[in-house]
Enzyme design. Sequence first.
Site, PDB file in Angstrom:
ATOM      1  CB  THR A  33      -0.890   0.058   1.251  1.00 22.86           C
ATOM      2  OG1 THR A  33      -0.046   0.189   2.414  1.00 22.86           O
ATOM      3  CG2 THR A  33      -1.741  -1.188   1.389  1.00 22.86           C
ATOM      4  N   GLY A  35       2.977   4.392   0.568  1.00 22.54           N
ATOM      5  CA  GLY A  35       4.406   4.677   0.532  1.00 22.54           C
ATOM      6  C   GLY A  35       5.269   3.437   0.490  1.00 22.54           C
ATOM      7  NE  ARG A  63      -8.734  10.329   8.200  1.00 21.55           N
ATOM      8  CZ  ARG A  63      -9.326  10.874   9.253  1.00 21.55           C
ATOM      9  NH1 ARG A  63     -10.527  10.450   9.613  1.00 21.55           N
ATOM     10  NH2 ARG A  63      -8.747  11.827   9.934  1.00 21.55           N
ATOM     11  CB  THR A  66      -5.905  -2.750   4.439  1.00 20.13           C
ATOM     12  OG1 THR A  66      -6.001  -2.018   5.663  1.00 20.13           O
ATOM     13  CG2 THR A  66      -4.640  -2.359   3.699  1.00 20.13           C
ATOM     14  CB  ILE A 126      -8.116   2.705  11.511  1.00 20.27           C
ATOM     15  CG1 ILE A 126      -8.326   3.998  12.291  1.00 20.27           C
ATOM     16  CG2 ILE A 126      -9.350   1.802  11.589  1.00 20.27           C
ATOM     17  CD1 ILE A 126      -8.545   3.818  13.766  1.00 20.27           C
ATOM     18  CE  LYS A 137     -10.829 -15.065  15.981  1.00 26.42           C
ATOM     19  NZ  LYS A 137     -12.186 -14.490  15.943  1.00 26.42           N
ATOM     20  CG  HIS A 275      20.042   0.497  52.110  1.00 26.73           C
ATOM     21  ND1 HIS A 275      20.110  -0.593  51.260  1.00 26.73           N
ATOM     22  CD2 HIS A 275      21.087   0.382  52.959  1.00 26.73           C
ATOM     23  CE1 HIS A 275      21.155  -1.334  51.599  1.00 26.73           C
ATOM     24  NE2 HIS A 275      21.769  -0.770  52.624  1.00 26.73           N
TER      25      HIS A 275
END
Length: 515
Positions: A33, A35, A63, A66, A126, A137, A275
Amino acid sequence: MAIRRALISVSDKTGIVDFSRELAALGVQLISTGGTKSLLEKEGVPVIGISDVTGFPEILDGRVKTLHPAVHSGLLAVRDSEEHQQAMKDLGLDYIDIVIVNLYPFAETIAKPDVTYDDAIENIDIGGPTMLRSAAKNHAFVTVVVDSSDYATVLEEVKAGQDTTLETRKRLAAKVFRHTAAYDSLIGDYLSKQTGNPLPERYTVTYEKIQDLRYGENPHQTAAFYRKPLAQAGNITTAEQLHGKELSYNNINDANAALAIVKEFNEPAVVAVKHMNPCGVGIGTDIHEAYQKAYAADPTSIFGGIVAANRTVGADTAQLLSEIFLEIIIAPDFTPEALEILTKKKNIRLLKLGELQAAGERKPELLVTSVDGGMLIQESDVHSLTEADLQFVTNRKPTEEELKQLLFGWKVVKHVKSNAILLAKDNMTIGVGAGQMNRVGAAKIAIEQAGEKAQGSALASDAFFPMGDTVEAAAKAGITAIIQPGGSVKDQESIDAANANNIAMVFTGVRHFKH
């Protein structure tokens, strides 16, 4: 299963060209995607655009690109499910076997001093986290890479067996969920502060590991050292270690305590800590004089301690420092001559801080303390005091010199474990009573340590006197001035005792409990 298709979209492009070229050489089709795609094309790496997969253009200034079924079905499809296989076939969709994604630089953006709210929001990723989570997952079948340090391992395994091992995919998936959790935590923290809610109903923190430690407070306790992602300069987490052994858990705690005290002063100051309590603090016209005072405050306890200075350490001071055993020396910097002297000691740790903020410019940070089953959160104690804040409660007001010693002592006693009593004289500590169960006990320890030096000294107490017995003990030792918060129901008893012994006493209206 062999890795055949890869989706690549990275903000941090470190190593991505070589990694992508290697994948392409192994016959992997590369999808990319924006750049990242432009960079790979420029470097001659074969790549197709995300729109060639989705059949939909990148829109809304990138924005949305994907967030499409053609992408997420390829990531989430269970490869050994006949139902999923048939659905992919019916819809003309293909699997994506490896995802290489890292996220918009939100942390770097909000770290800029001139960042605007709109810039911060625009750098919330996002699509990236969504792809990462989908792939992680489904790590039973999909490899997901969020860290460029994992490129070499992935390539090695793909070259050896056309795919990564399940063990590697599990490890990479776990890293992804840690990464996205930290990313979201940083965003949540930023927005909470922007909306004036620094202590919300759910408090999530994220830290980056600096190093594993040999052990914790004791050898049977495991430990590691972490840093906030946006930690300010001039603290123990951002210090540069110039020399010496690796820091230990106790070293770090003590160094942090020493640094907190030395930051109280704008004039040249040196602090010795043992200490987590100061055993010697001195201020002077220069660091050399300040160190001599800090050392003279308690030549016994400083042995094996931590020393912090708020000015560059030069050769004359380094020579004195080298004459005793110290664990750590912390300073904004060291001259070359000082380093030459100190580095002759093999094990001493030398920490360079860089420039320190002026004492009055410090802002409170949230401090987190663990308790069984939870944690406590509070602002750090950066309260500062001036002469204008004082309440003069006795018949005799302190002299100019007494007032100077009172304010000096007050800066230090706030860092002594409660109950705390501190004696100051000649711009140095001369007696410290720390962590006692009653205040008069702390006073007796400080007075005993000071010995004859207690005559004409100033006493600082971190909290009010519950009765006049501490004043009576001070009077017997020859102490001439006292600074304390006030606020006890028996304040008048202490005031009367001070007046009877010609002691000047001032109230601050502020206490400094330290547990």
